[in-house]
Design an enzyme around this catalytic site. Structure first.
Site, PDB file in Angstrom:
ATOM      1  N   ASP A   1       0.857  -1.174   0.000  1.00 21.30           N
ATOM      2  CA  ASP A   1       0.000   0.000   0.000  1.00 21.30           C
ATOM      3  C   ASP A   1       0.903   1.238   0.000  1.00 21.30           C
ATOM      4  O   ASP A   1       2.131   1.142   0.107  1.00 21.30           O
ATOM      5  CB  ASP A   1      -0.933  -0.009   1.203  1.00 21.30           C
ATOM      6  CG  ASP A   1      -2.223   0.757   0.952  1.00 21.30           C
ATOM      7  OD1 ASP A   1      -2.228   1.652   0.080  1.00 21.30           O
ATOM      8  OD2 ASP A   1      -3.220   0.478   1.627  1.00 21.30           O
ATOM      9  N   PHE A   2       0.298   2.394  -0.115  1.00 27.27           N
ATOM     10  CA  PHE A   2       1.009   3.665  -0.258  1.00 27.27           C
ATOM     11  C   PHE A   2       1.999   3.854   0.904  1.00 27.27           C
ATOM     12  O   PHE A   2       1.584   4.003   2.048  1.00 27.27           O
ATOM     13  CB  PHE A   2      -0.014   4.796  -0.267  1.00 27.27           C
ATOM     14  CG  PHE A   2       0.457   6.109  -0.815  1.00 27.27           C
ATOM     15  CD1 PHE A   2       0.026   6.564  -2.045  1.00 27.27           C
ATOM     16  CD2 PHE A   2       1.323   6.911  -0.096  1.00 27.27           C
ATOM     17  CE1 PHE A   2       0.433   7.789  -2.549  1.00 27.27           C
ATOM     18  CE2 PHE A   2       1.744   8.136  -0.583  1.00 27.27           C
ATOM     19  CZ  PHE A   2       1.301   8.579  -1.813  1.00 27.27           C
TER      20      PHE A   2
END
Length: 753
Positions: free
Chosen positions: A277-278
């Site tokens: 994820d980011f």
């Protein structure tokens, strides 16, 4: 020369030998260490415009082979320019993959996922994903970060809006439908894109309902209550998986080898790639797992293949390989998985497969797509209360629409609609006027701001979703609303949350209607006029006061680009609501977590009782929810017969038929979600009081009866035992059927040895 060589190799590999492995073997044999690491790098960019593709900072990385893909770059022209840069300017001409958060539609927006799940309509779910894929691919996108399959039982957590509620069985069915919609049969078409199941795993169960927070649970609970939707996505052939932010057993998911390799790949057989994820990799530094080099090596060795934004792989893996902390074989494995994904998408055969500049005008935000979105939005609404059949409203007289959510276009699509055309979707008041024409006199007053606290409202209306706070006093706004309401036959109060009060990083500790809105509603009720609450929300709210005092409540979630028309369709009876809740609504936040498939304690409270000393109960409120899982009213009524079993005894190799007759006893045609629940009465470990195991949405004309039959087999009776073996156990089972998880008919059968 690179373009010609790669294209020829791709065509030869795909159409002559069909040997993906041979093609990738050849390509990787010509890649440098730096180019292999580059395939694992996924930066974000939204700033590149036509003409900047060759001069931006990202352009240099692309030409050096340091980028495997980009995400959240919108516009097929921009994407084509960047793809051309990768193909023509990098040494090997390896195409990029372009991703985006196409969560519930692209420009044609469908209900937020929580609302979509309330349709209980898998054809509608698949159709929405298919349209999302068509529109996104027409604009150059080949990869979506969806579906989100996190089970959540805590509505304080903002991202409950992005999931499918509290039940693993239903979420698994939705996972399969969405992946079919996104990926089609094999992703060979230019309107089929790669899905990404997220967030693996357990992201929806954070301590205190606070986003990104610690998750801690037994492995037995993981597999029996949370893992099924993820596994279903793998079985459906999902192309990629996104790791979650949270830790699991004290180890962050992004660096958890047990999760990403032992379970996902070895146990479930996943053969796609895993993306963080980011900044999920670099965030392990704050988790206390070491510096960027250490956590990057941890992630790759655990089974992470692509680094979103952290720049950890690109900046540290070469050094880690030189120091023996990561093997070249591990790097090669990750690189291969990224290249395989591009191969499966057909990007080596045609790097511009998703770059047809003529498609957007023909395939994005079309009248046909919008009509489907309008129909599905109306199917997602849940009628929570309808005293004395106030709804549907008659198409005559004057209707006053009041509230801060009544005249906002930008809030209609809901959270996580990153490609939305925020100014092009009608507000409630605009949609109602358009649908009703001059049959009804529709008037409007804002009535209140979203929240009395201006700073809080600013936090709740980010990303272009401002409600344009009114500088008049609360008293002035209220006075105007009451004057306007005085001329009305009916008042429609459009109240609730703004779209950004849910979603990522939008956790709340109080789930009541915001203060000034509650006061507005109280004063509207004092007028004596009939009041309909049209409730906007991305989560279960605590509506105990509203349930007691407001005659009609229609929960419309955030219905998407066509929500305003759909709201009018339902309010005025052109559509009979059929949505059913997929998340339990508590009476107050003190009951949270509250969910239907809980377990008994050794001291259960007798059903129907408020309190009993030395039983599991509260002093100040009963244990029951305000609205149970599966609940939802209609403009008609449905009656269920007693359950009929094909046999009271079931052998392990046989199926058991369970039949009920459902009758539409009202005066309107309608749809009913018939729900099947099972309870294993005695087990080697404690078992839930009931579990959803089937459902069927049936449309019945007024007065019509229909038999609904479910087939129960031993696969439906399996669970993970104490040793995490997936088994069924002989014994007695209750089978329950009804229109929600509370109001059920019951029968019993025995599974023999």
């Amino acid at each position: 020369m690179c373009l010609l060589l790669c294209t020829c190799l791709g065509i030869q590999a795909q159409h002559k030998s069909g040997d993906m492995d041979r093609f990738i073997d050849d390509l990787m044999s010509r890649m440098t260490l730096e180019e292999k690491i580059g395939q694992l790098n996924l930066p974000v960019t939204g700033e590149i415009v036509t003409g900047q593709a060759q001069s931006s900072d990202i352009a240099g990385k692309i030409t050096r082979g340091e980028v495997g893909g980009l995400f959240n770059l919108k516009g097929v022209g921009r994407i084509r320019d960047v793809q051309k840069l990768a193909i023509e300017k990098s040494r090997l001409g390896i195409p990029l993959i372009f991703g985006m958060d196409v969560i519930h539609g692209y420009e044609t927006i469908f209900p937020i996922p929580l609302g979509m799940s309330c349709t209980w309509d898998m054809k509608a779910v698949e159709e929405s994903a298919r349209i999302g894929a068509t529109e996104a691919s027409a604009d150059g996108i080949s990869w979506t970060f969806s579906p989100m399959l996190d089970i959540s039982r805590d509505p304080r957590w903002g991202r409950v809006s992005e999931g499918n509620g509290e039940d693993p069985y239903l979420a698994a069915e939705i996972a399969r439908a969405m992946i079919r919609g996104y990926q089609g049969t094999d992703m060979s078409g230019n309107d089929e894109i790669m899905a990404c199941m997220k967030h693996f795993a357990l992201y929806g169960a954070p301590d205190a309902g606070r986003d990104y927070n610690t998750v801690d649970m037994s492995r037995n609970r993981m597999f029996n209550e949370y893992m099924l939707p993820y596994q279903a996505a793998v079985e459906a052939g999902v192309g990629s998986v996104m790791a979650s932010f949270n830790e699991i057993d004290g180890l962050p998911a992004s660096g958890n080898k047990w999760l990403l390799t032992d379970v996902l790949r070895t146990q479930w057989g996943f053969d796609g790639f895993v993306v963080s994820d980011f900044t999920g990799i670099s965030e392990m530094v704050d988790h206390g797992m070491g510096d960027l080099q250490t956590v990057s090596a941890l992630a790759l060795n655990a089974g992470m293949d692509m680094d979103m934004v952290s720049n950890g792989f690109l900046g540290t893996l070469k050094q880690s390989i030189e120091e023996g902390k990561v093997s070249v074989e591990t790097l090669d494995q990750a690189c291969r998985r990224i290249l395989e994904a591009k191969y499966k998408l057909g990007l080596f055969e045609d790097p511009y497969k998703y770059c047809d500049l003529t498609r957007p005008a023909r395939q994005i935000f079309t009248p046909e797509h919008r009509q489907v979105a309008r129909r599905i939005a109306s199917e997602s609404f849940v009628l929570l209360k309808n005293k004395d059949n106030l709804l549907p409203l008659q198409k005559k007289g004057t209707v006053t629409v009041v509230g801060p959510l009544a005249n906002t276009r930008s809030n209609m699509p809901g959270t996580w609609s990153v490609a939305a055309r925020l100014d092009d979707y009608p507000s409630v008041i605009e949609g109602m006027k358009e649908v009703l024409g001059n049959q009804v006199n529709v008037v409007y007053a804002k009535g209140s701001n979203l929240i009395s606290d201006a700073a809080y409202e600013q936090r709740a209306t980010m990303f272009g979703r401002s409600l344009h706070r009114d500088n008049r006093s609360n008293e002035e706004l209220l006075r105007e609303a009451l004057v306007t309401a005085a001329q009305a036959d009916v008042i429609v109060a459009a109240l609730g949350e703004s779209s950004e009060m849910t979603g990522e990083s939008s956790s709340r500790t109080h789930l009541d209607l915001p203060d000034v809105q509650r006061h507005l509603l109280e004063e509207l009720l004092k007028t004596g006029k009939p009041v309909v609450l049209v409730l906007f929300t991305g989560r279960p709210l605590t509506l105990t006061w509203e349930e007691e005092h407001v005659p009609a409540i229609l929960n419309v979630w955030f219905g998407g680009s066509e929500a305003a028309y759909a709201i009018a369709d339902v309010l005025f009876g052109d559509v009979n609501p059929s949505g059913k809740l997929t998340a339990t609504f508590p009476k107050n936040v003190g009951q949270i977590p509250l969910y239907y498939n809980h377990k008994n304690t050794g001291r259960p409270l007798e059903e129907g009782k408020w309190f009993e000393k030395f039983r599991t109960s509260y002093l100040d409120v009963d244990n029951d929810p305000l609205y149970p899982f599966g609940y939802g009213l209609s403009y008609t009524s449905f009656d269920y017969s007693d359950i009929r079993l094909s046999s009271p005894v079931m052998s392990p190799g046989d199926d058991l038929q369970v039949t009920v007759t459902v009758t539409n006893t009202g005066k309107r045609d309608g749809a009913e979600v018939v729900q099947l629940y099972l309870r294993d009465l005695v087990g080697s470990i404690t078992r839930p009081v009931k579990e959803l195991k089937g459902f069927d949405k049936v449309v019945l004309q007024a007065g019509e009866s229909r038999e609904v039959t479910f087939r129960i087999n031993t696969e439906m009776l399996k669970f993970y035992n104490y040793d995490l073996e997936f088994v069924y156990e002989p014994g007695e089972f209750d089978v329950m059927i009804g229109g929600n998880s509370r109001d059920l008919k019951k029968a019993r059968f025995t599974l023999t040895h």
